[in-house]
Design an enzyme around this catalytic site. Structure first.
Site, PDB file in Angstrom:
ATOM      1  N   LYS A 128       0.883  -1.165   0.000  1.00 54.08           N
ATOM      2  CA  LYS A 128       0.000   0.000   0.000  1.00 54.08           C
ATOM      3  C   LYS A 128       0.914   1.206   0.000  1.00 54.08           C
ATOM      4  CE  LYS A 128      -3.164   2.696   2.672  1.00 54.08           C
ATOM      5  NZ  LYS A 128      -3.669   2.986   4.008  1.00 54.08           N
ATOM      6  N   ALA A 172      -9.356   5.725   3.480  1.00 53.96           N
ATOM      7  CA  ALA A 172      -9.224   6.910   4.339  1.00 53.96           C
ATOM      8  C   ALA A 172     -10.494   7.747   4.396  1.00 53.96           C
ATOM      9  CB  ALA A 172      -8.070   7.804   3.923  1.00 53.96           C
ATOM     10  N   GLY A 173     -10.788   8.204   5.609  1.00 54.04           N
ATOM     11  CA  GLY A 173     -11.845   9.182   5.814  1.00 54.04           C
ATOM     12  C   GLY A 173     -13.200   8.611   6.185  1.00 54.04           C
ATOM     13  N   ASN A 187      -9.744   1.979   9.275  1.00 52.22           N
ATOM     14  CA  ASN A 187      -8.958   1.715  10.463  1.00 52.22           C
ATOM     15  C   ASN A 187      -9.523   2.452  11.676  1.00 52.22           C
ATOM     16  OD1 ASN A 187      -5.380   1.397  11.128  1.00 52.22           O
ATOM     17  ND2 ASN A 187      -7.055   1.271  12.547  1.00 52.22           N
TER      18      ASN A 187
END
Lengths: 256, 65
Positions: free
Chosen positions: A95, A183-184, A205
Site C-alpha cells: 500500500k 481513508a476518511g 482503520n
C-alpha cells in the site's frame, strides 16, 4: 473482483493500528470478516521486540496482509520501505503512501507516481493511496498499478466521502479497475455509500479502532459493505428533484 | 566501535551486519535492515562490513492503517 489476481474473502480491508489491546484487534478482525489487514514497519528495539509479538498475532489471524509505507514523504523513502516490507512480510503487495501535506495527509501524487513506476518495475503489486484526480489515476495505471485507492476524506477524519462527484467519475472512467476507498470513512453508512457507488472495497482503520466497542463496529461495517455491494448489484433507482407518487392514483375515490 | 542503531549510539564488537543482528539478540527475528538509508537484504548482511559511525536501521512488523 480480483486484486492482482487474488479474490479477497471480503471487500472490507481493515487497518491494525490504534486498538485498545491486541485481543480487541483480533476480535475486530474476526468480526469484520476482513479480506485484508494492513500493517506497517517501525524500528525494533533490541530489548522489547514488540514487533515479534505483533508478527505472531497477525500470523495467527490468517488474513492476507497489505504492508503500507505510512509516514513516508519522498518516493525514495517509500521505495526503501517497500523493499523492507517485502522481506519482512513475504509479500509483493504494497500500500503505497507518499505523503505531501501534513495537515491533510494528502498524497504527494507526483512522488506517488514516481515510486509506483519504480516498484512496479521491481515486481511489486502496488496499491496506491491517491486522490480522486482522474489524470493522476491515468498516470498511476500507466506506471503499472492495477488497483487505485482514492481517499474519501483525510486519514482519520471520519468525514466520509467528501467528493462523491469525483469518486463517481473515477468509477465511470475506469469500470474494469479495482477501486478502493481508503481513508476518511467514519461510520458504516459511509462504507455502504462507497459500495453503492460501485467501489470494490473499502479500507477502514480509525472508525473501528476508535469506536467504543471496536468488535461491534467491525461487525457493523461488515454488514454495511455487504448491504452496499448488494444494492449496487440490484441497480439503484435514479434520484430526481420532484416528487413522484408511489401509490397509484387510478381508482382513488372522490371524497372532496 | 560506536555506531548508530535506530538513532541510538551503541558500542558494538561486530564486524558485519549479520553479526550485529546476532549481537543485538535479533537473529531469527522477523526484521529488515537498512544502512545509510539503503535497504540491505538478509542475504547480504554477512557481506556488509560495519564501520565507525555507521547509521543502521532495524525495523519489524508494526500496527498500521
Amino acid at each position: 473482483m480480483q486484486f492482482y489476481g487474488t479474490t479477497l474473502a471480503s471487500p472490507l480491508m481493515l487497518g491494525t493500528a490504534q486498538y485498545p489491546s491486541p485481543e480487541i484487534l483480533a476480535a475486530a478482525v474476526k468480526a469484520a470478516h476482513a479480506g485484508v489487514i494492513t500493517v506497517s514497519l517501525r524500528r525494533e528495539s533490541a530489548g522489547q521486540k514488540a514487533g515479534q509479538a505483533f508478527w505472531s498475532l497477525i500470523r495467527d489471524l490468517n488474513v492476507p496482509v497489505l504492508p503500507n509505507t505510512a509516514g513516508c514523504h519522498t518516493a525514495k523513502e517509500a521505495v526503501t520501505t517497500a523493499h523492507m516490507a517485502r522481506e519482512v512480510f513475504e509479500t509483493d503487495w504494497i500500500k503505497l503512501e507518499v505523503i505531501g501535506e501534513s495537515d491533510t495527509l494528502q498524497p504527494d501524487v507526483f512522488g506517488l507516481v514516481e515510486a509506483a513506476r519504480i516498484l512496479t518495475a521491481e515486481g511489486f503489486k502496488v496499491f496506491p493511496y491517491t486522490t480522486e484526480d482522474l489524470v493522476v489515476a491515468e498516470r498511476l495505471l500507466a506506471a503499472g498499478c492495477e488497483v487505485l485507492m482514492p481517499w474519501g476524506a483525510p486519514i482519520g477524519s471520519g468525514k466520509g466521502l467528501n467528493n462523491v462527484f469525483g469518486l463517481r467519475a473515477l468509477r465511470a472512467h475506469f469500470p474494469e479497475i479495482p477501486l478502493v476507498v481508503d481513508a476518511g470513512i467514519g461510520v458504516p453508512s459511509h462504507a455502504a455509500q462507497a459500495m453503492e457507488l460501485g467501489y470494490d472495497a473499502v479500507l477502514i482503520n480509525t472508525a473501528v479502532a476508535k469506536a467504543g466497542d471496536p468488535a461491534a463496529m467491525a461487525r457493523a461495517f461488515r454488514l454495511a459493505v455487504e448491504a452496499g455491494a448488494l444494492a449496487r448489484l440490484a441497480d439503484p433507482m435514479e434520484a430526481r428533484d420532484m416528487a413522484a407518487p408511489s401509490t397509484p392514483l387510478l381508482g382513488k375515490p372522490v371524497l372532496a | 566501535m560506536n555506531i548508530l542503531v535506530n538513532d541510538e549510539t551503541r558500542a558494538v564488537t561486530s564486524r558485519t551486519l549479520a553479526a550485529l543482528v546476532d549481537e543485538l539478540g535479533l537473529s531469527g527475528a522477523r526484521i529488515a535492515t537498512a544502512v545509510g538509508g539503503e535497504f540491505v537484504p538478509a542475504s547480504r548482511r554477512s557481506q556488509l562490513s560495519i564501520s565507525e559511525g555507521m547509521k543502521i536501521e532495524i525495523v519489524a512488523p508494526m500496527q498500521g492503517g
